[in-house]
Design a protein around this motif. Structure first.
Motif, mmCIF file in Angstrom:
data_model
loop_
_atom_site.group_PDB
_atom_site.id
_atom_site.type_symbol
_atom_site.label_atom_id
_atom_site.label_comp_id
_atom_site.label_asym_id
_atom_site.label_seq_id
_atom_site.Cartn_x
_atom_site.Cartn_y
_atom_site.Cartn_z
ATOM 1 N N ASN A 790 0.805 -1.232 0.000
ATOM 2 C CA ASN A 790 0.000 0.000 0.000
ATOM 3 C C ASN A 790 0.829 1.269 0.000
ATOM 4 O O ASN A 790 0.293 2.367 0.141
ATOM 5 C CB ASN A 790 -0.972 0.006 1.184
ATOM 6 C CG ASN A 790 -0.261 -0.166 2.519
ATOM 7 O OD1 ASN A 790 0.955 -0.068 2.596
ATOM 8 N ND2 ASN A 790 -1.049 -0.449 3.561
ATOM 9 N N ASP A 792 2.886 2.591 2.154
ATOM 10 C CA ASP A 792 3.005 3.386 3.375
ATOM 11 C C ASP A 792 4.374 3.236 4.026
ATOM 12 O O ASP A 792 4.616 3.790 5.104
ATOM 13 C CB ASP A 792 1.908 3.015 4.366
ATOM 14 C CG ASP A 792 2.015 1.578 4.874
ATOM 15 O OD1 ASP A 792 2.864 0.819 4.333
ATOM 16 O OD2 ASP A 792 1.253 1.215 5.791
ATOM 17 N N PRO A 877 -3.514 1.423 -5.707
ATOM 18 C CA PRO A 877 -3.293 2.543 -4.770
ATOM 19 C C PRO A 877 -3.680 2.209 -3.337
ATOM 20 O O PRO A 877 -3.131 2.766 -2.395
ATOM 21 C CB PRO A 877 -4.170 3.654 -5.345
ATOM 22 C CG PRO A 877 -4.357 3.300 -6.788
ATOM 23 C CD PRO A 877 -4.367 1.807 -6.843
ATOM 24 N N LYS A 878 -4.630 1.298 -3.167
ATOM 25 C CA LYS A 878 -5.096 0.960 -1.828
ATOM 26 C C LYS A 878 -4.607 -0.412 -1.361
ATOM 27 O O LYS A 878 -5.033 -0.896 -0.322
ATOM 28 C CB LYS A 878 -6.625 1.010 -1.778
ATOM 29 C CG LYS A 878 -7.197 2.397 -2.044
ATOM 30 C CD LYS A 878 -8.706 2.397 -1.930
ATOM 31 C CE LYS A 878 -9.269 3.787 -2.179
ATOM 32 N NZ LYS A 878 -10.762 3.821 -2.063
ATOM 33 N N THR A 881 -5.091 -5.996 -5.065
ATOM 34 C CA THR A 881 -6.403 -5.961 -5.695
ATOM 35 C C THR A 881 -6.491 -7.039 -6.762
ATOM 36 O O THR A 881 -5.490 -7.387 -7.398
ATOM 37 C CB THR A 881 -6.669 -4.582 -6.338
ATOM 38 O OG1 THR A 881 -7.906 -4.624 -7.050
ATOM 39 C CG2 THR A 881 -5.563 -4.196 -7.306
#
Length: 908
Positions: A790, A792, A877-878, A881
């Motif tokens: 993700n 981060d 982006p999240k 997927t």
């Protein structure tokens, strides 16, 4: 040195009015590469005269006269009739007068015709030195036969007459200044009690000032500041001393680095060049700024003949000519401070996509801002990066955050020079690490898939490797490559049971900027030893993976060594070239071979095993040390990576097979080296959660196998990598019932210095947030992988549960892995192609793919009766997927080869 046709020192102004002692420079500065040095057979001079109008230098030696141009080229040589010691020139430059000590004659050289004539002096005049000023040739002499009586006389070239001054001053060395025909300076020539004397020769000669006694062994004298002051160079006490000519009192002194003896003044009068011997064989020249008596630069020439009285010539164009033994040197910018430069990379090797940060300084002379031109040269060429201004004291920091190019890049900082400092340049090389599996260097990793069960005709299980191109759109089958050991140019031959592709790893092993591929073939019979194993290394290039130059690594000839069962690549010595760790878990208690990367490839395998090289653990048969390997920067992103080694059959702590993991720091690369630090973890280690459970093979309860898989990633985003260890044979009690071989994963966090136990956690399917429930033979943790899904900065942990045949993803967070947010992925998850079927083993192989289209590769080597397949699950982006996920098998259009049962396609 005396310049005859230019009154160029009149601009000098010394503001000092009281005695000032200025310390010299502590260190000799380097000689700029722009300076010129050449052989000069005439040797050092006894005197020099510069004719700036004609661009000539007259060099006197005891054997004659050598005429040079300003570039040091000899124009003419003239043999002398006397052993010449001093030279002086008429005001119009038409006559050069050469004198010899103790002689009563002067040689006269016509500078137009080079004809030599001799002027005879009175028989009682034994000459010491001569100087032309005011239209007369003045000379100082002793009365022949009586060395204690001296005087001053003049010779008039117009009339040929000699006139005695009638002065009774001792004889000495004379100095004049063009533009001040009334001034004549004498330094007494002999004895310990030397003095400076000023004569007014505008009319009848008279002594107008005399100094106190000088320190002995003083050398050159130069009139400066329009004759109002003079500079004196000595070889004791104050090496450079300034006097007021009106009173001959000292006004300033300078302690030079070594004893001076010769003196030259720059054409503008702003600088002194002071020469003398080193404290040992050699010569020393120090440039001193007249205004504050500070040292501008130092030249040291060890080995050249030392001198006190070998003159220097400061040319009218600002260059300085010096002589050292049989060498002539032209210092092109002596009045400028030598620019001192330095640069270093904050990190000499950086991951692909990270900025290169370089720091340095450009110093020399007064504090000021300097402008640098920055360029980068890499394997794609030379790239201008613009201009950079330093700080006031010369410091700079430069960050190159542009499009990275893997491989070594040399950054050059050029300083063009200014009124104070010389031209300078400094370079520093930084290695940008290649993206693993990026064989063509475009920054996007290719997908590499092993097929260890592939047959070649009747040669069963020889193995094969597939390379799938990856673009910004993702993994594609178009143009994919499939090869085995019959690939033209690839080292080795197909043989039954080789299982090529059972393990793969990637690193830039030769530092050329292209990722290379290491392929394990643990079943290969090397040296005639069954299953001793081997590793084949194929190199990347601008066109991708190539078989050219491939090598086979066979470090172990023990039967059953299984060399190549596990592989890990990292730049363990942070030199910008990756190393390769090769597991051979089947030899004795197990061995890991560490190969050093260098420009010619991998070499010098170093064997690492328990109880050697400061590695803890008890060596013994069957520990399977090296069964699993992982590398990461446990001590921070720019410190040597650590190597984690799993030994899932280690029996030391509980006297039964429970397993261990060893973490090594500072790996050995040279003979006699050992690891700098090592840690050994088992479930019996204090602070490690859980206990080493019993096992009973009779009931099918297997060993814990702590260390069957190891993975390293930064789970809390603090910049220090952490450690995950699987123990898929762990028994888990859930709902009051023991579940044999349900499996566990232990997470240990780095404290920035080493792997610690603070915050350690053992995770099972009974842990809150973990999807599913523990059952017998789930073997949770049968495979592990780490990667940031993700963006981060904290890595996720992917765990394969063998019995459940799905993959759980636990996100990283600042507090560590967030197990309450774990998700499970199967072939039935939204967007994932295919469907969940028992025996597919979807997740038995896991690898995160980096690049412009990052993804998680999920291997299913059991798909369709073990034909095998793999799925590309992209990272959006999240996070992870199913959008755009793709399924590949050997039957997929564009994928070479025919699917066969038992191929095991989809092994990473």
């Amino acid at each position: 040195m005396r310049s005859t046709l230019r009154a160029c020192v009149s601009a000098l102004a010394l503001a000092a009015v009281s005695l000032v002692v200025v310390p010299g420079s502590a260190l000799a500065e380097p000689v700029p590469a722009t300076d010129v040095e050449m052989a000069f057979p005439a040797g050092p001079p006894v005197d020099l005269v510069v004719d700036d109008a004609r661009g000539l230098v007259y060099h006197a030696s005891p054997t004659g006269l050598t005429v040079l141009d300003f570039d040091g080229t000899v124009q003419r040589t003239i043999a002398g009739s006397l052993p010449w010691r001093t030279l002086t020139m008429s005001a119009d430059g038409s006559r050069l007068y050469a004198t010899a000590r103790w002689k009563n004659a002067i040689d006269v050289i016509d500078t137009a015709t080079w004809e030599l004539s001799t002027v005879r002096l009175p028989a009682t005049h034994c000459l010491i030195s001569a100087e032309f000023t005011g239209g007369l040739l003045w000379y100082s002499y002793f009365t022949c036969g009586n060395g204690k009586i001296g005087s001053l006389a003049s010779y008039d070239p117009a009339t040929g007459t000699v006139t005695e001054s009638g002065l009774s001053a001792p004889a000495g060395n004379l100095t004049a200044l063009p533009g001040r025909p009334d001034r004549l300076v004498q330094r007494d020539w002999n004895g310990e009690k030397q003095r400076l004397r000023i004569f007014d020769v505008s009319g009848a000669p008279r002594e107008v000032a005399v100094s106190s006694f000088l320190t002995s062994h003083c050398g050159d004298v130069a009139l400066i500041d329009g004759g109002e002051r003079l500079a004196l160079s000595c070889n004791r006490a104050y090496d450079l001393e300034i006097f007021d000519t009106a009173t001959l009192t000292s006004t300033a002194t300078k302690l030079t680095e070594n004893h001076g003896g010769t003196l030259a003044v720059s054409p503008d009068g702003a600088y002194f060049a002071v020469g003398g011997p080193l404290n040992g064989p050699g010569t020393h020249v120090e440039i001193v700024k007249a205004a504050d008596m500070s040292t501008v630069r130092i030249y040291d020439y060890p080995g050249a003949a030392g001198f006190y009285e070998h003159p220097m010539a400061w040319l009218g164009d600002g260059r300085l000519m010096t002589f050292h033994g049989s060498r002539l040197r032209l210092h092109l910018e002596p009045a400028k401070y030598i620019t001192d430069t330095y640069a270093a990379a904050l990190w000499k090797a950086v991951p692909y996509g990270e900025a290169a940060v370089l720091r340095g300084y450009v110093r020399g002379g007064p504090d000021r801002v300097r402008e640098l031109t920055v360029t980068r040269e890499d394997r794609l060429g030379r790239h201008p990066l613009g201009r950079l201004a330093t700080g006031l004291q010369g410091g700079f920091e430069f960050t190159d955050a542009g499009a990275p190019v893997s491989g070594k890049a040399t950054y050059t900082f050029d300083f063009a020079g200014d009124a104070y400092g010389t031209v300078a340049s400094v370079s520093v090389t930084v290695a940008t690490q290649a993206v693993p599996f990026d064989f063509n260097g475009d920054g996007i990793a290719e997908a590499v898939v092993g097929t260890p069960g592939e047959d070649d005709g009747s040669i069963t299980d020889t193995g094969q490797v597939h390379v799938f191109p990856t673009t910004t759109a993702g993994v594609t089958a178009g143009g994919s490559l499939a090869f085995d050991q019959s690939w033209a140019g690839l080292v080795g031959d197909n043989a039954p049971g080789d299982r090529l592709g059972a393990a793969t790893a990637s690193g830039d092993f030769n530092g050329d900027g292209f990722a290379d591929l290491a392929i394990g073939a643990p079943g290969k019979d090397a040296f005639g030893a069954a299953d001793s194993g081997a590793v084949i290394v194929a190199y990347g290039s601008a066109s991708g993976l190539t078989s050219a130059g491939s090598v086979m690594l066979t470090p172990d000839n023990a039967p059953g060594a299984l060399t190549g069962h596990a592989l890990a690549a990292a730049d363990f010595n942070t030199d910008g070239i990756d190393e390769l760790a090769v597991g051979a878990p089947g030899t004795g208690s197990g061995t890991v071979y560490l190969y050093t990367g260098n420009p010619s490839g991998l070499s010098n395998p170093h064997a690492l095993y328990q109880s050697s090289d400061e590695i803890p653990g008890r060596g013994g048969g069957g520990n399977a040390f090296g069964w699993s390997l992982a590398a990461g920067r446990v001590q921070g992103p720019h410190v040597n990576p650590a190597l984690a080694i799993g030994a899932p059959q280690d029996r030391e702590d509980a006297e039964r097979s429970t397993g261990s993991v060893t973490v090594l720091y500072g790996l050995p690369f040279l003979p006699g080296q050992t690891v700098s630090k090592a840690q050994r973890f088992t479930k019996e280690t204090p602070g490690v959660p859980g206990t080493a459970g019993p096992h009973d093979p009779k009931t099918g309860d297997g060993a814990d196998e702590f260390g069957l898989k190891v993975a390293i990633g930064d789970f809390n985003g603090d910049g220090d990598d952490d450690l995950a260890v699987s123990a898929p044979g762990t028994n888990v009690t859930s709902g009051g019932k023991k579940r044999a071989d349900a499996g566990s994963v232990t997470v240990l966090y780095s404290d920035g210095y080493e792997i610690g136990t603070t915050g350690a956690k053992e995770v099972t399917q009974d842990t809150d947030g973990i999807v599913g429930l523990p059952y017998d033979n789930d073997f949770f943790g049968d495979n592990l992988a780490t990667g940031d899904t993700n963006g981060d900065g904290a890595d996720e942990l992917a765990i394969f549960s063998y019995g459940d045949e799905y993959v759980t993803i636990t996100p990283g967070a600042t507090s560590g892995l967030a197990f309450t947010s774990t998700t499970a992925w199967t072939q039935d998850s939204p967007g994932i192609p295919g469907s969940h079927e028992s025996g597919d083993k979807w997740g038995a192989s896991l690898r995160f793919l980096t690049g412009a289209k990052p993804a998680l590769l999920v291997g299913a080597p059991g798909e369709d009766d073990r034909q095998g397949a793999f799925t590309v699950v992209y990272i959006g982006p999240k996070g992870l997927t199913g959008d755009g996920a793709r399924y590949f098998g050997e039957g997929t259009p564009g994928v070479p080869g025919e699917p066969e049962n038992g191929d095991g396609f989809g092994t990473f």
